[in-house]
Design a protein around this motif. Structure first.
Motif, PDB file in Angstrom:
ATOM      1  N   GLU A 236      52.960  10.047  18.087  1.00  0.00           N
ATOM      2  CA  GLU A 236      53.325   9.238  16.921  1.00  0.00           C
ATOM      3  C   GLU A 236      52.157   8.416  16.399  1.00  0.00           C
ATOM      4  O   GLU A 236      51.958   8.291  15.185  1.00  0.00           O
TER       5      GLU A 236
ATOM      6  N   HIS B 167      50.554   8.677  12.559  1.00  0.00           N
ATOM      7  CA  HIS B 167      50.467   7.552  11.615  1.00  0.00           C
ATOM      8  C   HIS B 167      49.019   7.230  11.255  1.00  0.00           C
ATOM      9  O   HIS B 167      48.738   6.821  10.119  1.00  0.00           O
TER      10      HIS B 167
ATOM     11  N   TRP C 267      48.134   9.856   8.763  1.00  0.00           N
ATOM     12  CA  TRP C 267      48.897   9.617   7.526  1.00  0.00           C
ATOM     13  C   TRP C 267      48.216   8.539   6.688  1.00  0.00           C
ATOM     14  O   TRP C 267      48.151   8.639   5.459  1.00  0.00           O
ATOM     15  N   THR C 268      47.690   7.527   7.352  1.00  0.00           N
ATOM     16  CA  THR C 268      46.998   6.447   6.649  1.00  0.00           C
ATOM     17  C   THR C 268      45.635   6.913   6.134  1.00  0.00           C
ATOM     18  O   THR C 268      45.199   6.519   5.045  1.00  0.00           O
TER      19      THR C 268
END
Length: 260
Positions: A142, A146, A149-150
């Motif tokens: 996870e 993230h 994704w950023t």
């Protein structure tokens, strides 16, 4: 389906798969008819091209000139040759692939004749490289998801939806599986988080290309009741624009196939 029944299930599926890899390059009414069998082998695209002389004249110095768009490189230029009346010849070409960016192969057939100073050119249909040949399901935790994704700057948002009829025998988890098959992406959201009866589903998807390029997606869909259509959207993020757009096209095609 007729091919599968005639040749047997396994052999039929293989034959249909091969037919899907054949691309028509010229029209049936052109003086030269050409079609290519496209074979993808990891970092190489092999083109086996059949060229048919549909005239009663010998075509001299016939050659196929290829150009590429994207991270594709023609390894060796095909040689020129003569083609007798109503005969055919086979030409092979090899193209190197260096990334999952959208690639297009285009070109022309040029030949001389019948006059001494007569030069002819037939423009070929484009060959589009299927991004799914290079995308593989992958896993990450996870925190990594993230962080990427950023970091990734390219995002493509695709609206999701079905007709009421298409959604009649389709629940949200089945719709998620359909999208995963179409994009070769793995679901990172735990199975227990997707379990139970609920009118809403949200999940993170991840895939990685054979060139080490990452592709992320977040799908959010809802179906308030059994008789309702499925609606929502999916956001795709990647480091390059080509992957984000190509995956979006695959998802849009998957929506259309589900509605048919």
């Amino acid at each position: 389906r007729d091919i599968e029944l005639a040749a047997g299930e396994a052999e039929g599926r293989a034959a249909v798969s091969k037919l899907d890899s054949v691309v028509q390059l010229t029209g049936f009414s052109d003086a030269v008819y050409a079609e290519a069998y496209v074979s993808v082998n990891q970092y190489d695209i092999l083109l086996d091209i059949m060229v048919v002389n549909q005239t009663d004249l010998t075509l001299r110095n016939l050659s196929i000139e290829f150009s590429t768009l994207g991270d594709l490189k023609l390894v060796e230029k095909p040689t020129s040759y003569n083609v007798a009346p109503f005969s055919f010849s086979s030409v092979k070409a090899s193209i190197k692939v260096s990334s999952t960016e959208t690639g297009v192969i285009f070109g022309t057939i040029v030949y001389d004749g019948p006059g001494v100073n007569d030069n002819h050119c037939v423009v070929l249909n484009d060959i589009h490289v299927d991004i799914m040949e290079y995308i593989r399901p992958a896993r990450c935790d996870e925190a990594q998801f993230h962080a990427m994704w950023t970091e990734f700057e390219w995002e493509n948002k695709v609206n999701m939806g079905t007709t009421r009829e298409a959604a009649e025998n389709l629940d949200l988890r089945a719709y998620l599986q359909h999208i995963m098959r179409a994009t070769n992406m793995a679901c990172l959201t735990p199975e227990n988080a997707l379990a139970g009866d609920c009118g809403f589903l949200s999940a993170n998807l991840y895939a990685r290309s054979i060139f080490g390029e990452d592709a992320l997606a977040n799908i959010s869909i809802e179906k308030p009741s059994d008789s309702s259509p499925i609606t929502g959207h999916i956001r795709i993020r990647a480091k390059t624009q080509g992957i984000a757009l190509s995956l979006g096209d695959k998802i849009s095609a998957a929506k259309v196939s589900l509605a048919e």
